[in-house]
Design an enzyme around this catalytic site. Structure first.
Site, PDB file in Angstrom:
ATOM      1  N   SER A   4      -2.423 -22.110  -8.428  1.00  0.00           N
ATOM      2  CA  SER A   4      -2.824 -23.378  -9.041  1.00  0.00           C
ATOM      3  C   SER A   4      -1.621 -24.166  -9.544  1.00  0.00           C
ATOM      4  CB  SER A   4      -3.719 -23.116 -10.261  1.00  0.00           C
ATOM      5  OG  SER A   4      -4.888 -22.475  -9.881  1.00  0.00           O
TER       6      SER A   4
ATOM      7  N   HIS B 110      -5.510 -27.586  -5.874  1.00  0.00           N
ATOM      8  CA  HIS B 110      -5.218 -26.665  -4.777  1.00  0.00           C
ATOM      9  C   HIS B 110      -5.121 -27.444  -3.469  1.00  0.00           C
ATOM     10  CE1 HIS B 110      -6.116 -23.062  -7.209  1.00  0.00           C
ATOM     11  NE2 HIS B 110      -6.973 -23.853  -7.800  1.00  0.00           N
TER      12      HIS B 110
ATOM     13  N   HIS C 102     -10.586 -18.968  -3.371  1.00  0.00           N
ATOM     14  CA  HIS C 102     -10.879 -17.931  -4.355  1.00  0.00           C
ATOM     15  C   HIS C 102     -12.236 -17.299  -4.060  1.00  0.00           C
ATOM     16  CE1 HIS C 102      -8.073 -20.696  -6.308  1.00  0.00           C
ATOM     17  NE2 HIS C 102      -7.676 -19.676  -7.038  1.00  0.00           N
TER      18      HIS C 102
ATOM     19  N   TYR D  40     -14.492 -16.724  -6.078  1.00  0.00           N
ATOM     20  CA  TYR D  40     -15.579 -17.359  -6.834  1.00  0.00           C
ATOM     21  C   TYR D  40     -16.141 -18.609  -6.153  1.00  0.00           C
ATOM     22  CZ  TYR D  40     -11.830 -20.427  -8.632  1.00  0.00           C
ATOM     23  OH  TYR D  40     -10.772 -21.279  -8.733  1.00  0.00           O
ATOM     24  N   GLU D  41     -15.427 -19.119  -5.145  1.00  0.00           N
ATOM     25  CA  GLU D  41     -15.931 -20.324  -4.477  1.00  0.00           C
ATOM     26  C   GLU D  41     -17.159 -20.014  -3.622  1.00  0.00           C
ATOM     27  OE1 GLU D  41     -12.684 -22.750  -2.695  1.00  0.00           O
ATOM     28  OE2 GLU D  41     -11.389 -21.505  -3.938  1.00  0.00           O
TER      29      GLU D  41
ATOM     30  N   ALA E 159      -1.707 -18.827 -11.544  1.00  0.00           N
ATOM     31  CA  ALA E 159      -1.727 -19.204 -12.952  1.00  0.00           C
ATOM     32  C   ALA E 159      -2.599 -18.180 -13.659  1.00  0.00           C
ATOM     33  CB  ALA E 159      -2.318 -20.596 -13.110  1.00  0.00           C
TER      34      ALA E 159
ATOM     35  N   MET F 215      -7.983 -15.284 -11.806  1.00  0.00           N
ATOM     36  CA  MET F 215      -9.136 -15.264 -10.891  1.00  0.00           C
ATOM     37  C   MET F 215      -8.726 -15.141  -9.419  1.00  0.00           C
ATOM     38  SD  MET F 215     -11.290 -18.296 -12.754  1.00  0.00           S
ATOM     39  CE  MET F 215     -11.442 -18.393 -14.548  1.00  0.00           C
ATOM     40  N   SER F 216      -7.533 -14.616  -9.165  1.00  0.00           N
ATOM     41  CA  SER F 216      -7.086 -14.542  -7.759  1.00  0.00           C
ATOM     42  C   SER F 216      -6.212 -13.307  -7.557  1.00  0.00           C
ATOM     43  CB  SER F 216      -6.291 -15.811  -7.406  1.00  0.00           C
ATOM     44  OG  SER F 216      -5.063 -15.838  -8.110  1.00  0.00           O
TER      45      SER F 216
ATOM     46  N   ASN G  46      -1.767 -20.370 -20.545  1.00  0.00           N
ATOM     47  CA  ASN G  46      -2.518 -20.429 -21.810  1.00  0.00           C
ATOM     48  C   ASN G  46      -2.630 -19.033 -22.399  1.00  0.00           C
ATOM     49  OD1 ASN G  46      -4.452 -20.251 -19.310  1.00  0.00           O
ATOM     50  ND2 ASN G  46      -5.527 -19.234 -20.990  1.00  0.00           N
TER      51      ASN G  46
ATOM     52  N   HIS H 269      -9.703 -25.615 -17.254  1.00  0.00           N
ATOM     53  CA  HIS H 269      -9.049 -25.817 -15.955  1.00  0.00           C
ATOM     54  C   HIS H 269      -7.978 -26.905 -16.065  1.00  0.00           C
ATOM     55  CE1 HIS H 269      -8.506 -25.529 -11.687  1.00  0.00           C
ATOM     56  NE2 HIS H 269      -8.947 -26.748 -11.450  1.00  0.00           N
TER      57      HIS H 269
HETATM   58  N1  HPA Z   1      -8.404 -16.772 -17.507  1.00  0.00           N
HETATM   59  C1  HPA Z   1      -8.622 -16.672 -16.184  1.00  0.00           C
HETATM   60  N2  HPA Z   1      -7.905 -17.317 -15.276  1.00  0.00           N
HETATM   61  C2  HPA Z   1      -6.923 -18.110 -15.716  1.00  0.00           C
HETATM   62  C3  HPA Z   1      -6.640 -18.271 -17.077  1.00  0.00           C
HETATM   63  C4  HPA Z   1      -7.426 -17.559 -18.032  1.00  0.00           C
HETATM   64  O1  HPA Z   1      -7.241 -17.643 -19.253  1.00  0.00           O
HETATM   65  N3  HPA Z   1      -5.600 -19.135 -17.162  1.00  0.00           N
HETATM   66  C5  HPA Z   1      -5.271 -19.481 -15.896  1.00  0.00           C
HETATM   67  N4  HPA Z   1      -6.065 -18.864 -15.009  1.00  0.00           N
END
Ligand code: HPA
Length: 260
Positions: A21, A52, A74, A76-77, A104, A199-200, A223, A235
């Site tokens: 990302s 993306h 991903h 989840y898509e 990320a 998530m990847s 974060n 996001h």
């Molecule tokens: N959680 C899940 N996926 C992420 C996060 C998070 O805090 N930050 C960036 N991708």
């Protein structure tokens, strides 16, 4: 000749990188680039979410021929954890040996602040999915010890030292998404030994190991994970913080490829 090799126009890359990302800027640093939209490549995913891209770039970075996959799909898509299988299979048939995965991620450690870069030493699969489910044959019982190649890890650490870039190290927890985690889940991920959550990456590592590729993984920490110091990730934050760190990630990767 594989489909992909025929598009390489005589180039012989041995390494590929998947950009996470908002790390797409690295694709612009590729020299003598040939750019191929995923929609022209059999089985490559056409990403649907903002932040993306969806193109394969072949060219040189640090004097080395590499392939850059700007954008991934991903799990989840679609619910399909094996969505990157055709792309990874194509890379393998095109002679790729090393696959660098970037993403990320949220930090599970208050000392690893947003903007940090983390080298993935291992992962924990908390998604309930596995990209090899439904595949038959003994080669699907893939050993996952040292899945993140120790030799490549050493080279990434050396690249960070050479560039005087701080590099964290830790365990990446794969969470399915697309909702973010609850603070209670984050507390659990910390207790079971996680350092970052995203998530990847983990499904791609499993697939790449299945095809015998060497894997390295790098996370940009965008974060603090949910609940840590009151964090409530979004996001939008992932995209903006990822973009801020992408220059340092690019510097690290360029040094890594130069010395590879
Ligand atoms: N959680 C899940 N996926 C992420 C996060 C998070 O805090 N930050 C960036 N991708």
């Amino acid at each position: 000749m594989s489909d992909l090799v025929s598009k390489f126009a005589g180039r012989k890359p041995r390494s590929a990188i998947i950009l996470g990302s908002s790390l797409g800027a690295f694709a612009d640093s590729v020299q003598n680039a040939i750019r191929i939209p995923y929609r022209e490549l059999q089985g490559f995913p056409v990403p649907k979410i903002s932040g993306h891209a969806g193109e394969l770039v072949v060219g040189t970075v640090g004097g080395k021929e590499i392939v850059v996959l700007a954008g991934r799909a991903h799990a989840y898509e679609s619910g399909n954890a094996a969505v990157m299988r055709p792309a990874i299979e194509a890379l393998k048939s095109a002679g790729i040996e090393n696959l660098i995965l970037t993403n990320a991620a949220g930090s599970l450690d208050p000392a690893m602040r947003p903007g940090s870069i983390m080298l993935i030493e291992d992962h924990i699969n908390q998604s309930g999915m596995n990209p090899l489910i439904g595949q038959h044959g003994d080669e699907n019982f893939v050993p996952m010890t040292n899945a993140y190649d120790p030799g490549l890890r050493t080279k990434i650490i050396a690249a960070a030292e050479a560039e005087k870039l701080a590099l964290h190290k830790g365990v990446y927890v794969w969470y399915s998404g697309p909702s973010f985690e609850t603070p209670a889940e984050i507390k659990m991920f910390r207790m079971i030994g996680g350092t970052a959550v995203g998530m990847s990456t983990a499904p791609e590592t499993i697939l790449a190991r299945r095809y015998g590729l060497r894997v390295a993984g790098l996370s940009v920490i965008t974060n603090l994970a949910a609940g840590i110091e009151g964090a409530s990730p979004s996001h939008a934050e992932t995209k903006s913080e990822g973009a801020k760190a992408s220059a340092r990630m690019g510097q690290l990767l360029t040094r890594f490829f130069t010395d590879l």
